[in-house]
Design a protein around this motif. Structure first.
Motif, PDB file in Angstrom:
ATOM      1  N   TYR A 157      16.993  84.232  73.449  1.00  0.00           N
ATOM      2  CA  TYR A 157      18.220  83.514  73.103  1.00  0.00           C
ATOM      3  C   TYR A 157      18.040  82.712  71.815  1.00  0.00           C
ATOM      4  O   TYR A 157      18.894  82.737  70.933  1.00  0.00           O
ATOM      5  N   VAL A 158      16.923  82.006  71.713  1.00  0.00           N
ATOM      6  CA  VAL A 158      16.686  81.159  70.541  1.00  0.00           C
ATOM      7  C   VAL A 158      16.573  82.007  69.275  1.00  0.00           C
ATOM      8  O   VAL A 158      17.179  81.697  68.245  1.00  0.00           O
ATOM      9  N   LEU A 159      15.812  83.089  69.334  1.00  0.00           N
ATOM     10  CA  LEU A 159      15.554  83.887  68.141  1.00  0.00           C
ATOM     11  C   LEU A 159      16.711  84.820  67.793  1.00  0.00           C
ATOM     12  O   LEU A 159      16.981  85.053  66.607  1.00  0.00           O
ATOM     13  N   ALA A 160      17.398  85.336  68.809  1.00  0.00           N
ATOM     14  CA  ALA A 160      18.441  86.335  68.552  1.00  0.00           C
ATOM     15  C   ALA A 160      19.834  85.735  68.592  1.00  0.00           C
ATOM     16  O   ALA A 160      20.572  85.785  67.599  1.00  0.00           O
ATOM     17  N   ALA A 161      20.228  85.176  69.740  1.00  0.00           N
ATOM     18  CA  ALA A 161      21.592  84.673  69.885  1.00  0.00           C
ATOM     19  C   ALA A 161      21.869  83.492  68.960  1.00  0.00           C
ATOM     20  O   ALA A 161      23.002  83.304  68.512  1.00  0.00           O
ATOM     21  N   CYS A 162      20.857  82.683  68.680  1.00  0.00           N
ATOM     22  CA  CYS A 162      21.023  81.567  67.739  1.00  0.00           C
ATOM     23  C   CYS A 162      20.741  81.993  66.295  1.00  0.00           C
ATOM     24  O   CYS A 162      20.721  81.147  65.397  1.00  0.00           O
ATOM     25  N   GLU A 163      20.464  83.287  66.087  1.00  0.00           N
ATOM     26  CA  GLU A 163      20.286  83.891  64.760  1.00  0.00           C
ATOM     27  C   GLU A 163      19.118  83.295  63.982  1.00  0.00           C
ATOM     28  O   GLU A 163      19.092  83.343  62.759  1.00  0.00           O
ATOM     29  N   LEU A 164      18.140  82.760  64.684  1.00  0.00           N
ATOM     30  CA  LEU A 164      16.993  82.184  63.991  1.00  0.00           C
ATOM     31  C   LEU A 164      16.136  83.277  63.359  1.00  0.00           C
ATOM     32  O   LEU A 164      15.746  83.177  62.186  1.00  0.00           O
ATOM     33  N   PHE A 165      15.862  84.345  64.111  1.00  0.00           N
ATOM     34  CA  PHE A 165      15.011  85.416  63.595  1.00  0.00           C
ATOM     35  C   PHE A 165      15.662  86.176  62.438  1.00  0.00           C
ATOM     36  O   PHE A 165      15.032  86.368  61.389  1.00  0.00           O
ATOM     37  N   PRO A 166      16.933  86.644  62.568  1.00  0.00           N
ATOM     38  CA  PRO A 166      17.538  87.328  61.417  1.00  0.00           C
ATOM     39  C   PRO A 166      17.679  86.446  60.195  1.00  0.00           C
ATOM     40  O   PRO A 166      17.588  86.933  59.067  1.00  0.00           O
ATOM     41  N   THR A 167      17.870  85.152  60.399  1.00  0.00           N
ATOM     42  CA  THR A 167      17.940  84.241  59.255  1.00  0.00           C
ATOM     43  C   THR A 167      16.601  84.168  58.538  1.00  0.00           C
ATOM     44  O   THR A 167      16.549  84.156  57.294  1.00  0.00           O
ATOM     45  N   LEU A 168      15.516  84.143  59.305  1.00  0.00           N
ATOM     46  CA  LEU A 168      14.184  84.123  58.685  1.00  0.00           C
ATOM     47  C   LEU A 168      13.912  85.421  57.931  1.00  0.00           C
ATOM     48  O   LEU A 168      13.357  85.416  56.824  1.00  0.00           O
ATOM     49  N   ILE A 169      14.304  86.559  58.523  1.00  0.00           N
ATOM     50  CA  ILE A 169      14.089  87.848  57.872  1.00  0.00           C
ATOM     51  C   ILE A 169      14.902  87.942  56.582  1.00  0.00           C
ATOM     52  O   ILE A 169      14.439  88.468  55.567  1.00  0.00           O
ATOM     53  N   GLN A 170      16.120  87.421  56.604  1.00  0.00           N
ATOM     54  CA  GLN A 170      16.966  87.482  55.415  1.00  0.00           C
ATOM     55  C   GLN A 170      16.418  86.627  54.276  1.00  0.00           C
ATOM     56  O   GLN A 170      16.826  86.793  53.127  1.00  0.00           O
ATOM     57  N   GLY A 171      15.522  85.720  54.604  1.00  0.00           N
ATOM     58  CA  GLY A 171      14.916  84.906  53.556  1.00  0.00           C
ATOM     59  C   GLY A 171      14.027  85.695  52.616  1.00  0.00           C
ATOM     60  O   GLY A 171      13.688  85.220  51.525  1.00  0.00           O
ATOM     61  N   PHE A 172      13.633  86.901  53.016  1.00  0.00           N
ATOM     62  CA  PHE A 172      12.844  87.787  52.155  1.00  0.00           C
ATOM     63  C   PHE A 172      13.785  88.869  51.623  1.00  0.00           C
ATOM     64  O   PHE A 172      14.225  89.735  52.377  1.00  0.00           O
ATOM     65  N   TYR A 173      14.096  88.813  50.337  1.00  0.00           N
ATOM     66  CA  TYR A 173      15.051  89.749  49.765  1.00  0.00           C
ATOM     67  C   TYR A 173      14.533  90.258  48.421  1.00  0.00           C
ATOM     68  O   TYR A 173      13.574  89.736  47.845  1.00  0.00           O
ATOM     69  N   TRP A 174      15.202  91.306  47.921  1.00  0.00           N
ATOM     70  CA  TRP A 174      14.822  91.932  46.658  1.00  0.00           C
ATOM     71  C   TRP A 174      15.860  91.609  45.600  1.00  0.00           C
ATOM     72  O   TRP A 174      16.980  92.088  45.635  1.00  0.00           O
ATOM     73  N   ARG A 175      15.501  90.708  44.678  1.00  0.00           N
ATOM     74  CA  ARG A 175      16.306  90.331  43.519  1.00  0.00           C
ATOM     75  C   ARG A 175      17.577  89.574  43.880  1.00  0.00           C
ATOM     76  O   ARG A 175      17.924  88.615  43.220  1.00  0.00           O
ATOM     77  N   SER A 176      18.294  90.009  44.892  1.00  0.00           N
ATOM     78  CA  SER A 176      19.526  89.336  45.296  1.00  0.00           C
ATOM     79  C   SER A 176      19.488  89.085  46.804  1.00  0.00           C
ATOM     80  O   SER A 176      18.976  89.915  47.555  1.00  0.00           O
ATOM     81  N   PRO A 177      20.021  87.946  47.277  1.00  0.00           N
ATOM     82  CA  PRO A 177      19.974  87.647  48.714  1.00  0.00           C
ATOM     83  C   PRO A 177      20.628  88.721  49.582  1.00  0.00           C
ATOM     84  O   PRO A 177      20.281  88.853  50.758  1.00  0.00           O
ATOM     85  N   GLU A 178      21.554  89.502  49.029  1.00  0.00           N
ATOM     86  CA  GLU A 178      22.194  90.546  49.825  1.00  0.00           C
ATOM     87  C   GLU A 178      21.251  91.720  50.107  1.00  0.00           C
ATOM     88  O   GLU A 178      21.490  92.501  51.031  1.00  0.00           O
ATOM     89  N   ASN A 179      20.192  91.845  49.284  1.00  0.00           N
ATOM     90  CA  ASN A 179      19.259  92.963  49.438  1.00  0.00           C
ATOM     91  C   ASN A 179      18.123  92.569  50.388  1.00  0.00           C
ATOM     92  O   ASN A 179      16.993  92.335  49.973  1.00  0.00           O
ATOM     93  N   ASN A 180      18.430  92.503  51.661  1.00  0.00           N
ATOM     94  CA  ASN A 180      17.429  92.155  52.667  1.00  0.00           C
ATOM     95  C   ASN A 180      17.456  93.182  53.781  1.00  0.00           C
ATOM     96  O   ASN A 180      18.384  93.998  53.889  1.00  0.00           O
TER      97      ASN A 180
END
Length: 489
Positions: free
Chosen positions: A419-442
């Motif tokens: 629940y904490v990592l998925a439903a509260c979007e903690l894990f996808p938010t952390l993964i999106q922090g690693f992107y290529w050149r632009s934040p949309e490229n994750n």
């Protein structure tokens, strides 16, 4: 908060399927069994004792609830039909929160069935509830901004004080306290003795419901004001963009969005600035041209469409705690009824009474409403949760069809971390922090876009992405289970 996370593990023995799940004298253990330590060489072997049986359907129920929560939260925007009802009525999404509270009550009945030291047990329950409440404020108070926003931080003047985890903490604590202090020592050997043992708990649940009804229909709601950001707001001079709107009420007994007592209590005790800023009623026809989805305001939309409202507010949370008491009753049946048939008949009767009572109250003028957590909604949701538990119990623990539901069982054993990592979007938010050149490229957005391209549809691609996400978390929970890791507060 042990009772809300991994309250009951899977059945430890599938060998003899003809044997009753619980024989007289056997225990129902509240947690998944940790791996036992190997005996040192030469140590005297202790006589092997029969392992206590566990009810796997409770884990499946918990895991299925988490999975549906992820589904409706992440796919509800693309599929409004499975999203929460805008105000009155119920959808699939509206049964998730009561199911969480219901299974917490079932688990609490198992965890607190033996309390030799009531004061020490009360302290532990209070400490767990406080930790869960604080975790909820951190995750849902506005500090974490969620997907697509690589920022964090919250103004303490506007932090949201209540939320899903906070509601769970309050419901858990009330259920634990009642189970510790309100249950007498009567030995249960008949239906009459069963009623005597838990009679005071039932009275407490009735009193909470009566208090809720009295406040909702008897509390006078005056006219009220709220602040709103206007279009001329600028970063350098934000005060120029603040306007004040006045809502005309001056009445009692309203259940509509602007003038209900539930919102009034929250505005008085919590303050407008600490309430949820994107309430579900923004999806009503009065507030959205895309109803039942979010959208632009229609012409001549009422001012209250812009007002805050907390769906996990104080008064609604008090009523939501009764869902835990419903779960307590189902847990008591599990403890005292020793055969499958006794349990299933008792659960079927209770579920039917709850469901019929909910529809009767709706006919008498109290509609189903999750944001208000009306009594009719609580009864209906409790009945549906009971029917679901009955079905899963029959499939998993009676017929022993476990493999098709094993993914949900794994997830249910580590419901809190998922629940904490998925439903509260903690894990996808952390993964999106690693992107290529632009934040949309994750990786997260790229996967979702790829599935949308494969299905040639944004809606179906989003649904496929969410289903992949659910399977991923089931497998992650399986890995934790294999390692004997179970997160508890």
């Amino acid at each position: 908060m042990d009772a809300t996370v991994v309250a009951v593990a899977s059945d430890g023995d599938d060998g003899d399927r003809r044997r009753p799940l619980l024989q007289t004298g056997n225990e129902i253990l509240p947690y998944p069994e940790s791996p036992s330590r190997p005996q040192p060489a030469g140590a005297d072997a202790k006589p092997e004792q029969q392992k206590p049986q566990r009810v796997a359907s409770l884990d499946v129920f918990r895991g299925l609830t988490v999975a549906v929560m992820i589904l409706v939260d992440d796919a509800g925007g693309a599929w409004p039909g499975i999203n929460h009802a805008p105000w009155f009525g119920v959808t699939v999404a509206d049964f998730v929160m009561p199911a969480f509270l219901f299974i917490i009550g079932v688990s609490a009945a198992l965890v607190f069935k033996k309390t030799p030291n009531k004061i020490a047990t009360t302290k532990k329950a209070a400490f767990r509830a406080i930790k869960l409440f604080i975790l909820g404020v951190i995750l849902q108070g506005g500090y974490i901004h969620g997907r697509h926003k690589l920022t964090y931080g919250v103004d303490l003047d506007h932090i949201r004080l209540l939320g899903v985890l906070q509601r769970i903490a309050i419901g858990y604590f009330l259920a634990a306290i009642s189970e510790i202090w309100l249950v007498n020592n009567t030995s249960v050997d008949s239906p009459v003795s069963f009623v005597k043992k838990y009679f005071v708990e039932w009275i407490m649940a009735i009193m909470i419901s009566a208090l809720y009804i009295g406040l909702v229909f008897g509390l006078y709601v005056p006219n009220w004001e709220f602040t709103v950001q206007t279009s001329n707001s600028t970063f350098s001079n934000p005060s120029n963009g603040v306007g004040i709107k006045t809502i005309q009420c001056g009445l009692r007994g309203s259940l509509g969005p602007p003038c209900n007592a539930v919102g009034f209590v929250d505005r008085v005790l919590l303050g407008e600035s600490h309430l949820y800023k994107n309430p579900v009623y923004k999806r009503t026809k009065e507030c959205s041209i895309n109803s039942p989805d979010y959208g632009r305001l229609p012409p001549n939309a009422p001012d209250w469409c812009l007002a805050p409202f907390d769906p996990e507010g104080l008064l609604s949370t008090l009523m939501a705690a009764v869902s835990c008491f419903v779960g307590l009753h189902f847990g008591h049946v599990l403890i005292h009824c020793k055969t499958h048939s006794q349990r299933m008949v008792s659960w079927l009767l209770a579920s039917t009474v709850l469901t019929v009572s909910g529809f009767l109250l709706q006919l008498l003028g109290m509609p189903f409403s999750k944001p208000l957590y009306t009594v009719s909604y609580m009864l209906l949701a409790g009945g549906v949760s009971g029917f679901l538990l009955l079905l899963l119990y029959c499939i998993v623990d009676v017929i022993h069809i476990k493999k098709p539901l094993i993914l949900f069982q794994w997830m249910g054993m580590n419901a809190l971390i998922v629940y904490v990592l998925a439903a509260c979007e903690l894990f996808p938010t952390l993964i999106q922090g690693f992107y290529w050149r632009s934040p949309e490229n994750n990786l997260v957005d790229a996967t979702e876009c790829l599935l949308q391209a494969i299905f040639h549809s944004k809606r179906w691609g989003t649904l496929a992405f969410v289903l992949v996400e659910i399977i991923f978390w089931c497998l992650a929970a399986c890995f934790l289970h294999m390692k004997g890791v179970y997160l508890r507060l």
